[in-house]
Design a protein around this motif. Structure first.
Motif, PDB file in Angstrom:
ATOM      1  N   SER A 174       0.833  -1.201   0.000  1.00 26.76           N
ATOM      2  CA  SER A 174       0.000   0.000   0.000  1.00 26.76           C
ATOM      3  C   SER A 174       0.866   1.248   0.000  1.00 26.76           C
ATOM      4  O   SER A 174       2.088   1.183   0.185  1.00 26.76           O
ATOM      5  CB  SER A 174      -0.910   0.000   1.233  1.00 26.76           C
ATOM      6  N   ALA A 175       0.226   2.392  -0.189  1.00 22.00           N
ATOM      7  CA  ALA A 175       0.908   3.693  -0.091  1.00 22.00           C
ATOM      8  C   ALA A 175       0.452   4.351   1.197  1.00 22.00           C
ATOM      9  O   ALA A 175      -0.599   4.987   1.250  1.00 22.00           O
ATOM     10  CB  ALA A 175       0.566   4.570  -1.292  1.00 22.00           C
ATOM     11  N   ALA A 178      -3.009   3.428   1.896  1.00 16.91           N
ATOM     12  CA  ALA A 178      -3.992   3.672   0.842  1.00 16.91           C
ATOM     13  C   ALA A 178      -3.820   2.666  -0.285  1.00 16.91           C
ATOM     14  O   ALA A 178      -2.700   2.273  -0.626  1.00 16.91           O
ATOM     15  CB  ALA A 178      -3.856   5.085   0.300  1.00 16.91           C
ATOM     16  N   VAL A 179      -4.952   2.263  -0.886  1.00 12.93           N
ATOM     17  CA  VAL A 179      -4.875   1.454  -2.094  1.00 12.93           C
ATOM     18  C   VAL A 179      -4.642   2.380  -3.277  1.00 12.93           C
ATOM     19  O   VAL A 179      -4.867   3.586  -3.199  1.00 12.93           O
ATOM     20  CB  VAL A 179      -6.158   0.620  -2.302  1.00 12.93           C
ATOM     21  N   LYS A 180      -4.196   1.807  -4.379  1.00 10.54           N
ATOM     22  CA  LYS A 180      -3.808   2.595  -5.550  1.00 10.54           C
ATOM     23  C   LYS A 180      -4.826   2.389  -6.663  1.00 10.54           C
ATOM     24  O   LYS A 180      -5.005   1.272  -7.144  1.00 10.54           O
ATOM     25  CB  LYS A 180      -2.402   2.180  -6.003  1.00 10.54           C
ATOM     26  N   THR A 181      -5.501   3.468  -7.025  1.00  9.55           N
ATOM     27  CA  THR A 181      -6.517   3.391  -8.070  1.00  9.55           C
ATOM     28  C   THR A 181      -6.041   4.023  -9.375  1.00  9.55           C
ATOM     29  O   THR A 181      -6.782   4.035 -10.353  1.00  9.55           O
ATOM     30  CB  THR A 181      -7.811   4.070  -7.601  1.00  9.55           C
ATOM     31  N   MET A 295      -2.287   3.096 -15.876  1.00  9.53           N
ATOM     32  CA  MET A 295      -3.432   2.558 -15.130  1.00  9.53           C
ATOM     33  C   MET A 295      -4.299   3.739 -14.736  1.00  9.53           C
ATOM     34  O   MET A 295      -3.972   4.476 -13.808  1.00  9.53           O
ATOM     35  CB  MET A 295      -2.987   1.788 -13.890  1.00  9.53           C
ATOM     36  N   ALA A 296      -5.392   3.934 -15.451  1.00 10.83           N
ATOM     37  CA  ALA A 296      -6.273   5.079 -15.205  1.00 10.83           C
ATOM     38  C   ALA A 296      -7.365   4.707 -14.208  1.00 10.83           C
ATOM     39  O   ALA A 296      -7.759   3.540 -14.093  1.00 10.83           O
ATOM     40  CB  ALA A 296      -6.903   5.546 -16.514  1.00 10.83           C
ATOM     41  N   ARG A 297      -7.855   5.720 -13.516  1.00 13.24           N
ATOM     42  CA  ARG A 297      -8.975   5.510 -12.580  1.00 13.24           C
ATOM     43  C   ARG A 297     -10.278   5.545 -13.383  1.00 13.24           C
ATOM     44  O   ARG A 297     -11.005   6.537 -13.410  1.00 13.24           O
ATOM     45  CB  ARG A 297      -8.990   6.578 -11.481  1.00 13.24           C
ATOM     46  N   GLU A 321      -7.738   5.945  -0.927  1.00 12.05           N
ATOM     47  CA  GLU A 321      -7.191   5.671  -2.255  1.00 12.05           C
ATOM     48  C   GLU A 321      -6.184   6.757  -2.627  1.00 12.05           C
ATOM     49  O   GLU A 321      -6.211   7.868  -2.084  1.00 12.05           O
ATOM     50  CB  GLU A 321      -8.295   5.618  -3.304  1.00 12.05           C
ATOM     51  N   THR A 322      -5.313   6.438  -3.571  1.00 13.22           N
ATOM     52  CA  THR A 322      -4.341   7.416  -4.039  1.00 13.22           C
ATOM     53  C   THR A 322      -3.892   7.051  -5.452  1.00 13.22           C
ATOM     54  O   THR A 322      -4.124   5.941  -5.929  1.00 13.22           O
ATOM     55  CB  THR A 322      -3.122   7.471  -3.090  1.00 13.22           C
TER      56      THR A 322
END
Length: 378
Positions: A174-175, A178-181, A295-297, A321-322
């Motif tokens: 994680s960051a 936070a998860v990465k979206t 990798m786009a949100r 998220e981040t």
């Protein structure tokens, strides 16, 4: 949902035993024998913890680590894919300097944060569902041994394994929890400059300096950076020439490019291809390309995040998220248009650094949350 957390807390000792055994197997990306031993341990461990899979498929990654795709049966609307890599950046011998340890809530050891704790969490999530008799959809684990060097062999395997996925969960670290979206796309380019050698003192105008052209290139490439657009261009490696008194006949540079959208990728690639030095006698060749797509949100990614966030609330957890500049195998899956949630792995810090660590509490919480998210597709 609270029973999932309690089950994980009750089993945390065994979970840490699994992690310790895994971390003590050093698996650097450039040691195929060590990677093979790590891969064999993981496949055997999956059988012990989750029972016999429906299928195990191995794909050679020579000269790097192989990729294994393991399918477990279940019921539901689609397959949930778990992405995890078993290679690390740490050379053999690091374990002696940085041994596996658990001190209170802090877990240390080479690769513990990036990303061995993540895979252990994923497996314990599946074990929790199996042991407590909860619903489980079909699950596919994709385990590769070349992620830290850009997944050159495993990329097509990952893309094929994820193509029909209902969701892809990437158990990278994680960051800060936070998860990465969203992740940037990565371009790796090499420029080679060929000049004309001459005696720098006796005939200074006869030569065409590749190093002078390299200096021009570094400034031009760096100027392609556009922070507002999320684009960075870094010339991280450069060199050239043979002797002080010889006009340099050759020079080279290695460039790392990060972009947040495909339009920027095309802009930078075109600019690198079209650049020419002031002295037309210097030849230019640009090699390389895009190592990982953006990798786009997307709406699909946003929906998956919101599902996980709501389930986290049911567990009494806050899931943030981040967007990050680093890339992962999640980039490949996201480019297919499937829902991806990245950074679902360890909570901690220090990836690729000797301060690398994960937390016990993070492993418990993330394993429980992963179980809840996976179950929601059952």
């Amino acid at each position: 949902m609270s029973d999932l957390l309690e089950w994980m807390r009750a089993g945390v000792g065994e979970m840490l035993d699994d992690l310790g055994e895994y971390v003590r197997l050093e698996t650097p990306s450039d040691d195929r024998d060590r990677l093979a031993a790590g891969r064999e341990w993981v496949v055997s461990w999956l059988g012990r913890r989750l029972g016999a899979p429906a299928s195990v498929r191995a794909y050679t990654g020579a000269p790097h680590g192989d990729t294994v795709v393991v399918d477990y049966p279940g019921s539901g609307s689609g397959t949930v894919v778990i992405l995890a890599h078993y290679d690390t950046v740490w050379p053999v011998g690091t374990l002696a300097e940085l041994p596996f340890s658990v001190d209170g809530d802090v877990i240390r050891g080479p690769g513990v944060f990036d990303m061995k704790a993540g895979l252990v969490q994923a497996v314990w999530a599946l074990r929790g569902l199996r042991t407590t008799g909860r619903r489980r959809p079909p699950v596919r684990l994709v385990l590769n041994g070349d992620e830290e060097i850009g997944s050159p062999s495993s990329r097509p395997v990952i893309e094929e394994a994820c193509r029909d996925a209902a969701a892809v969960l990437v158990f990278e670290a994680s960051a800060d929890g936070a998860v990465k979206t969203a992740r940037k796309g990565v371009g790796l380019f090499d420029v080679t400059l060929t000049g004309v050698e001459a005696h720098a003192g006796l005939d200074p105008t006869a030569g065409a300096s590749a190093i002078t052209a390299l200096a021009e290139f570094v400034l031009a490439a760096t100027a392609l950076t556009d922070l507002a657009a999320g684009t960075t261009v870094n010339v991280g490696v450069a060199g050239g020439g043979t002797r002080r008194n010889v006009t340099a006949g050759s020079a080279h540079a290695g460039i790392d490019v990060r972009v947040a959208d495909e339009a920027e990728a095309r802009r930078v690639e075109r600019a690198l291809a079209e650049w020419r030095p002031a002295d037309p006698r210097v030849g230019v060749r640009v090699d390389g390309g895009w190592n990982r797509p953006v990798m786009a949100r997307t709406p699909a990614v946003a929906d998956l995040y919101e599902r996980a966030r709501d389930l986290a609330k049911d567990l009494g957890l806050d899931l943030r998220e981040t967007a990050v500049g680093g890339a992962s195998d999640g980039n490949f899956a996201a480019a297919l248009g499937v829902p991806v949630l990245d950074g679902f792995g360890a909570v901690g810090a220090g990836a690729h650094a000797r301060t690398e660590h994960a937390t016990v509490s993070g492993m418990i919480e993330r394993a429980a949350l992963a179980a809840a998210v996976i179950e929601s597709f059952g």
